[in-house]
Scaffold this active site. Sequence first.
Site, PDB file in Angstrom:
ATOM      1  N   HIS A 130       1.367  -1.149  -0.404  1.00  0.00           N
ATOM      2  CA  HIS A 130       0.143   0.220   0.524  1.00  0.00           C
ATOM      3  C   HIS A 130       0.968   1.123   0.245  1.00  0.00           C
ATOM      4  O   HIS A 130       0.616   2.131  -0.466  1.00  0.00           O
ATOM      5  CB  HIS A 130      -0.819  -0.449   1.083  1.00  0.00           C
ATOM      6  CG  HIS A 130      -2.077   1.293   1.896  1.00  0.00           C
ATOM      7  ND1 HIS A 130      -2.741   1.311   1.145  1.00  0.00           N
ATOM      8  CD2 HIS A 130      -1.480   2.411   2.409  1.00  0.00           C
ATOM      9  CE1 HIS A 130      -3.179   2.407   1.551  1.00  0.00           C
ATOM     10  NE2 HIS A 130      -2.160   2.981   2.246  1.00  0.00           N
ATOM     11  N   GLU A 131       1.675   1.718   0.627  1.00  0.00           N
ATOM     12  CA  GLU A 131       2.883   2.644   0.648  1.00  0.00           C
ATOM     13  C   GLU A 131       3.681   2.325  -0.037  1.00  0.00           C
ATOM     14  O   GLU A 131       3.750   3.588  -0.707  1.00  0.00           O
ATOM     15  CB  GLU A 131       3.965   2.292   2.362  1.00  0.00           C
ATOM     16  CG  GLU A 131       2.867   2.203   3.712  1.00  0.00           C
ATOM     17  CD  GLU A 131       2.174   3.852   3.753  1.00  0.00           C
ATOM     18  OE1 GLU A 131       2.294   4.263   2.665  1.00  0.00           O
ATOM     19  OE2 GLU A 131       0.901   3.111   4.395  1.00  0.00           O
ATOM     20  N   HIS A 134       1.608   4.798  -2.959  1.00  0.00           N
ATOM     21  CA  HIS A 134       1.919   6.042  -2.528  1.00  0.00           C
ATOM     22  C   HIS A 134       2.754   6.066  -3.398  1.00  0.00           C
ATOM     23  O   HIS A 134       2.747   7.359  -3.816  1.00  0.00           O
ATOM     24  CB  HIS A 134       1.506   6.153  -0.894  1.00  0.00           C
ATOM     25  CG  HIS A 134      -0.080   6.239  -0.884  1.00  0.00           C
ATOM     26  ND1 HIS A 134      -0.530   6.689  -1.367  1.00  0.00           N
ATOM     27  CD2 HIS A 134       0.095   5.426   0.540  1.00  0.00           C
ATOM     28  CE1 HIS A 134      -2.154   6.930  -0.029  1.00  0.00           C
ATOM     29  NE2 HIS A 134      -1.666   5.601   0.748  1.00  0.00           N
ATOM     30  N   GLU A 198      -6.497   6.805  -1.315  1.00  0.00           N
ATOM     31  CA  GLU A 198      -6.716   6.106  -0.143  1.00  0.00           C
ATOM     32  C   GLU A 198      -6.884   4.554  -0.794  1.00  0.00           C
ATOM     33  O   GLU A 198      -6.424   3.777  -0.815  1.00  0.00           O
ATOM     34  CB  GLU A 198      -6.926   5.922   1.010  1.00  0.00           C
ATOM     35  CG  GLU A 198      -6.525   6.900   1.948  1.00  0.00           C
ATOM     36  CD  GLU A 198      -4.987   7.215   2.320  1.00  0.00           C
ATOM     37  OE1 GLU A 198      -4.651   5.343   2.746  1.00  0.00           O
ATOM     38  OE2 GLU A 198      -4.052   7.726   2.339  1.00  0.00           O
TER      39      GLU A 198
END
Length: 299
Positions: A130-131, A134, A198
């Site tokens: 997930h990071e 980003h 998100e």
Amino acid sequence: MGYVKTAMLMAAMTALFMGVGYLLGGGSGAAIALIAAGGMNAFSWWNSDKMVLRMHNAQPVAPGDRAGLNVLVKELSGRAGLPVPKVYLIDAAQPNAFATGRNPENAAVAVTSGLLQRLSREEVAGVIAHELAHIQNHDTAIMTVTATFAGAISMLANFAMFFGGSRERIGVAGTLAMMILAPLAAMLVQMAISRSREYEADRIGAEICGDPIWLADALEGLERSAAAIDYMSAERNPATAHMFIINPLHGQRMDNLFATHPATENRVAALRQMSKSTGSKRRKSDARSETGKSRPWGK
């Protein structure tokens, strides 16, 4: 597109900064604020990631660490087609994580010790993925700049309210404006990281790690633990809350209209639906106990 959004955000923050300067010192104050904002924009672009890491006392993870965190980040970065970011560990009981850096070539991923203690390897992989999403989407540039710039605006607003300007010129209206500017800056930070961003990071992160269920399980575990464990560093630096995968704040909670993150149950539902639509299945590994549940990373 990430750089355009960052430039627009910097312009909005600069306008706020100049507004406070005007209330402090009229036209001269606004001019001084504009010069200061220019320097702050440059400083934030090049150094905000380091500042955020220092705020949370993040320590670099040495290559060959026994937990294997660097190996995992390298593996997932390869799947994402990204340069391998620097890896940091934060000594905090609350399980959480964030990414920072002005671009993929100068990025970092930070996780708390609580994350490694409470999540399985698969779940940690989902969080790291997930990071990395980003970073891939250039969200981290906006995250890091807004965190430091909003904090500076809040401090200037408080300074103006208590120490700056003549009461005759500022008056009651000016004082009220100072009181409003600090939470307004925080709202801008929250608005900068949209809920759709998100969801997009969840979707791409699920693709990077290979199984949406890993991230869904991680989010559920993080939500439960974050609600029960205080994170004092985040409470002292609320402008950085939007950077974390799960909202780390307790005392700073606001109405859902201004929430920094979408509702976790909605994120989990989207990931589970993604798992059904893609036909992915939960993968077995030696990190699972006889009951089928994942054991924490270090156990």
